[in-house]
Scaffold this motif. Sequence first.
Motif, PDB file in Angstrom:
ATOM      1  N   LYS A 147      16.354 -19.727  34.182  1.00 22.32           N
ATOM      2  CA  LYS A 147      15.153 -20.114  34.932  1.00 22.32           C
ATOM      3  C   LYS A 147      14.562 -18.936  35.697  1.00 22.32           C
ATOM      4  O   LYS A 147      13.364 -18.930  35.990  1.00 22.32           O
ATOM      5  N   GLU A 148      15.374 -17.949  36.008  1.00 24.17           N
ATOM      6  CA  GLU A 148      14.848 -16.761  36.685  1.00 24.17           C
ATOM      7  C   GLU A 148      13.846 -16.006  35.817  1.00 24.17           C
ATOM      8  O   GLU A 148      13.049 -15.230  36.322  1.00 24.17           O
ATOM      9  N   TYR A 149      13.890 -16.252  34.510  1.00 30.66           N
ATOM     10  CA  TYR A 149      12.979 -15.583  33.581  1.00 30.66           C
ATOM     11  C   TYR A 149      11.740 -16.421  33.236  1.00 30.66           C
ATOM     12  O   TYR A 149      10.945 -16.018  32.382  1.00 30.66           O
TER      13      TYR A 149
ATOM     14  N   PRO B  66       6.903 -13.010  29.287  1.00 32.70           N
ATOM     15  CA  PRO B  66       6.141 -13.111  28.035  1.00 32.70           C
ATOM     16  C   PRO B  66       7.004 -13.187  26.779  1.00 32.70           C
ATOM     17  O   PRO B  66       8.067 -12.571  26.694  1.00 32.70           O
ATOM     18  N   TYR B  67       6.496 -13.950  25.804  1.00 33.30           N
ATOM     19  CA  TYR B  67       7.098 -14.061  24.485  1.00 33.30           C
ATOM     20  C   TYR B  67       6.489 -12.990  23.584  1.00 33.30           C
ATOM     21  O   TYR B  67       5.265 -12.841  23.514  1.00 33.30           O
ATOM     22  N   VAL B  68       7.346 -12.258  22.894  1.00 38.13           N
ATOM     23  CA  VAL B  68       6.917 -11.304  21.873  1.00 38.13           C
ATOM     24  C   VAL B  68       7.896 -11.436  20.710  1.00 38.13           C
ATOM     25  O   VAL B  68       9.098 -11.205  20.888  1.00 38.13           O
TER      26      VAL B  68
ATOM     27  N   ARG C  59      15.542  -5.369  26.240  1.00 35.17           N
ATOM     28  CA  ARG C  59      14.434  -5.594  27.165  1.00 35.17           C
ATOM     29  C   ARG C  59      14.642  -6.901  27.914  1.00 35.17           C
ATOM     30  O   ARG C  59      15.193  -7.851  27.391  1.00 35.17           O
ATOM     31  N   LYS C  60      14.189  -6.937  29.159  1.00 34.52           N
ATOM     32  CA  LYS C  60      14.207  -8.199  29.900  1.00 34.52           C
ATOM     33  C   LYS C  60      12.842  -8.537  30.479  1.00 34.52           C
ATOM     34  O   LYS C  60      12.707  -9.477  31.247  1.00 34.52           O
ATOM     35  N   ASP C  61      11.823  -7.775  30.053  1.00 33.07           N
ATOM     36  CA  ASP C  61      10.451  -8.059  30.477  1.00 33.07           C
ATOM     37  C   ASP C  61       9.658  -8.766  29.381  1.00 33.07           C
ATOM     38  O   ASP C  61       8.563  -9.259  29.621  1.00 33.07           O
TER      39      ASP C  61
ATOM     40  N   VAL D  60      18.075 -16.034  24.676  1.00 38.18           N
ATOM     41  CA  VAL D  60      19.389 -16.702  24.723  1.00 38.18           C
ATOM     42  C   VAL D  60      20.504 -15.667  24.791  1.00 38.18           C
ATOM     43  O   VAL D  60      21.435 -15.797  25.584  1.00 38.18           O
ATOM     44  N   GLN D  61      20.400 -14.615  24.004  1.00 34.03           N
ATOM     45  CA  GLN D  61      21.409 -13.557  24.015  1.00 34.03           C
ATOM     46  C   GLN D  61      21.521 -12.936  25.406  1.00 34.03           C
ATOM     47  O   GLN D  61      22.624 -12.722  25.915  1.00 34.03           O
ATOM     48  N   ARG D  62      20.403 -12.640  26.043  1.00 37.26           N
ATOM     49  CA  ARG D  62      20.397 -12.015  27.378  1.00 37.26           C
ATOM     50  C   ARG D  62      21.017 -12.952  28.413  1.00 37.26           C
ATOM     51  O   ARG D  62      21.885 -12.560  29.187  1.00 37.26           O
TER      52      ARG D  62
END
Length: 131
Positions: A11-13, A17-19, A26-28, A36-38
């Motif tokens: 939820k913190e994310y 944006p979706y790419v 990357r976490k941006d 899901v992996q992150r």
Amino acid sequence: MLADKIIQTGKEYLGTPYVFGAPSNRKDIFDCSSFVQRVYGQHGIKLPRSSRKQFQVGRPIPLSCIREGDLLFFTTPMRRKKKWHERIGHVAIYLGNHTILHTSQSDRKVSITILSPYLEHMIVGARRVIT
């Protein structure tokens, strides 16, 4: 409980944006499987990069037994007629109460979505990766 921590991390994310094809370092930006992996990786659960590979990890769970923190795997109209894990085109984290946390291609960001009858019809399977 680990599932609650994973969901809170996810939820913190919200709004990120979706790419499609976003790199796993990357976490941006995210696509469904890098998200899901992150999120799981931040809690020591290593998952493969693609949703099709993630579908091969963990324990299969009947949809009648899914719980918070389980992974739901979906097909897409383009993949629907393929066989086995080649049908997989999307992965999401189940939040409970018929909701999922995922990167939404239609919303173009990490979001929470209610499992509509259409989405339920597209579910291929569920996996439990939290031990």
